[in-house]
Motif scaffolding. Structure first.
Motif, PDB file in Angstrom:
ATOM      1  N   LYS A   6       4.378  12.562   0.112  1.00 41.39           N
ATOM      2  CA  LYS A   6       3.074  12.063   0.538  1.00 41.39           C
ATOM      3  C   LYS A   6       1.979  13.092   0.288  1.00 41.39           C
ATOM      4  CE  LYS A   6       0.927  10.136   4.668  1.00 41.39           C
ATOM      5  NZ  LYS A   6       1.166   9.782   6.084  1.00 41.39           N
TER       6      LYS A   6
ATOM      7  N   SER B 229      -2.087  13.888   0.899  1.00 40.09           N
ATOM      8  CA  SER B 229      -3.256  13.507   1.679  1.00 40.09           C
ATOM      9  C   SER B 229      -4.490  13.999   0.945  1.00 40.09           C
ATOM     10  CB  SER B 229      -3.194  14.113   3.075  1.00 40.09           C
ATOM     11  OG  SER B 229      -2.117  13.576   3.799  1.00 40.09           O
TER      12      SER B 229
ATOM     13  N   TYR C  48       3.632   4.836  -6.385  1.00 37.51           N
ATOM     14  CA  TYR C  48       2.776   4.751  -5.203  1.00 37.51           C
ATOM     15  C   TYR C  48       1.694   3.693  -5.394  1.00 37.51           C
ATOM     16  CZ  TYR C  48       4.476   9.628  -5.016  1.00 37.51           C
ATOM     17  OH  TYR C  48       5.248  10.758  -5.028  1.00 37.51           O
TER      18      TYR C  48
ATOM     19  N   TYR D 281      -2.222   3.222  -3.782  1.00 36.52           N
ATOM     20  CA  TYR D 281      -3.302   3.783  -2.986  1.00 36.52           C
ATOM     21  C   TYR D 281      -4.441   2.774  -2.928  1.00 36.52           C
ATOM     22  CZ  TYR D 281      -1.456   8.579  -3.404  1.00 36.52           C
ATOM     23  OH  TYR D 281      -0.686   9.717  -3.324  1.00 36.52           O
TER      24      TYR D 281
ATOM     25  N   LYS E 267      -6.435   6.383   0.222  1.00 37.05           N
ATOM     26  CA  LYS E 267      -5.420   6.299   1.262  1.00 37.05           C
ATOM     27  C   LYS E 267      -4.112   5.760   0.695  1.00 37.05           C
ATOM     28  CE  LYS E 267      -4.467   4.289   5.758  1.00 37.05           C
ATOM     29  NZ  LYS E 267      -4.858   3.358   6.815  1.00 37.05           N
TER      30      LYS E 267
ATOM     31  N   ILE F 254       7.605   5.325   1.728  1.00 42.89           N
ATOM     32  CA  ILE F 254       6.367   5.463   2.490  1.00 42.89           C
ATOM     33  C   ILE F 254       5.819   4.067   2.731  1.00 42.89           C
ATOM     34  CG2 ILE F 254       3.980   6.298   2.510  1.00 42.89           C
ATOM     35  CD1 ILE F 254       4.834   8.585   0.709  1.00 42.89           C
ATOM     36  N   ASN F 255       5.547   3.780   3.988  1.00 42.48           N
ATOM     37  CA  ASN F 255       5.001   2.480   4.361  1.00 42.48           C
ATOM     38  C   ASN F 255       3.975   2.746   5.449  1.00 42.48           C
ATOM     39  OD1 ASN F 255       4.464  -0.152   4.944  1.00 42.48           O
ATOM     40  ND2 ASN F 255       6.542  -0.718   5.510  1.00 42.48           N
ATOM     41  N   GLU F 256       2.744   3.011   5.023  1.00 44.90           N
ATOM     42  CA  GLU F 256       1.705   3.351   5.975  1.00 44.90           C
ATOM     43  C   GLU F 256       1.266   2.119   6.757  1.00 44.90           C
ATOM     44  OE1 GLU F 256       0.094   6.891   6.267  1.00 44.90           O
ATOM     45  OE2 GLU F 256       2.247   6.747   5.872  1.00 44.90           O
ATOM     46  N   THR F 257       0.403   2.351   7.713  1.00 45.21           N
ATOM     47  CA  THR F 257      -0.085   1.252   8.534  1.00 45.21           C
ATOM     48  C   THR F 257      -0.977   0.360   7.690  1.00 45.21           C
ATOM     49  OG1 THR F 257      -0.071   2.737  10.430  1.00 45.21           O
ATOM     50  CG2 THR F 257      -1.253   0.660  10.676  1.00 45.21           C
TER      51      THR F 257
END
Lengths: 112, 113
Positions: A99, A101, B33, B35, B44, B56-59
């Protein structure tokens, strides 16, 4: 949440001048990268600096990293019109962490 | 040859519609990915797949569903589009985590009317 915060938000310089932008981050990092985004295009990787490095050069780019201040700077020397773009810092916080940022970016305009 | 390619480049659609964005990479990378970049250029992470496995599994609203048929492809399907989904969506890929450099596609500009 955004890890990196770039400063300034925007920068306008004359061709041939140097451009400096800064990035601050909040938590410990493994690596810090800088990316460039030209208008309407995807991000392009410029340079990566590891947490145990303090300075790195690549062509007209110079990156510094101060882990005690949780900050990095990107210097572009002898700027050209083609350097007009947005510049983003990106951090990865852990070893084997996929990840990144990203900060909000610095928009650089180089005037001919 | 384009390393990471996304289609379409532009997508204009009405609220409530369902749409998909496709991404392909020819770099031989094992991780891909999605974004979202908003109008203020905040980028993001939404999702990431490593060897077809979601890592990865974001909100993200469950109206967004990624699908990775193989390592070279990662698609994004969006159901019941809302005005707030208007943004630029970027696909990226990387190889492993030792050197976490990501390679980005040119983006898909989604406009929901």
């Amino acid at each position: 949440s955004q890890q990196g915060e770039e400063d300034p938000q925007a920068l306008s310089i004359q061709e041939g001048e140097n451009a400096t932008m800064n990035c601050s981050y909040k938590t410990s990092i493994n690596n810090l990268q800088w990316y460039r985004q030209n208008s309407g295009r995807g991000l392009v990787h410029l340079i990566l600096i590891r947490s145990n490095e303090r300075e790195k050069h690549s062509g007209r780019l110079r990156v510094t990293l101060d882990t005690s201040k949780k900050s990095s700077s990107l210097l572009i020397t002898a700027s050209r019109a083609a350097d007009t773009a947005s510049y983003f810092c990106a951090t990865d916080a852990k070893v084997n962490d996929y990840k990144l940022s990203f900060g909000a970016g610095t928009t650089v305009t180089v005037r001919a | 040859d384009t390393a990471v390619s996304q289609t379409p480049k532009y997508l204009v659609t009405q609220m409530g519609n369902d749409k998909s964005i496709k991404c392909e990479q020819n770099l031989g990378h094992d991780t891909m990915y999605w974004y979202k970049q908003d109008s203020k250029k905040f980028l993001k992470i939404m999702f990431s797949y490593n060897n077809k496995e979601l890592i990865i599994n974001e909100t993200v609203p469950n109206r967004f569903s990624p699908k990775s048929p193989d390592k070279a492809h990662l698609n994004l399907h969006i159901n019941s589009l809302e005005l707030g989904d208007s943004a630029v969506y970027f696909c990226a890929s990387s190889q492993g985590t030792v050197i976490p450099i990501q390679y980005f596609g040119a983006g898909t500009r989604l406009s929901v009317l």
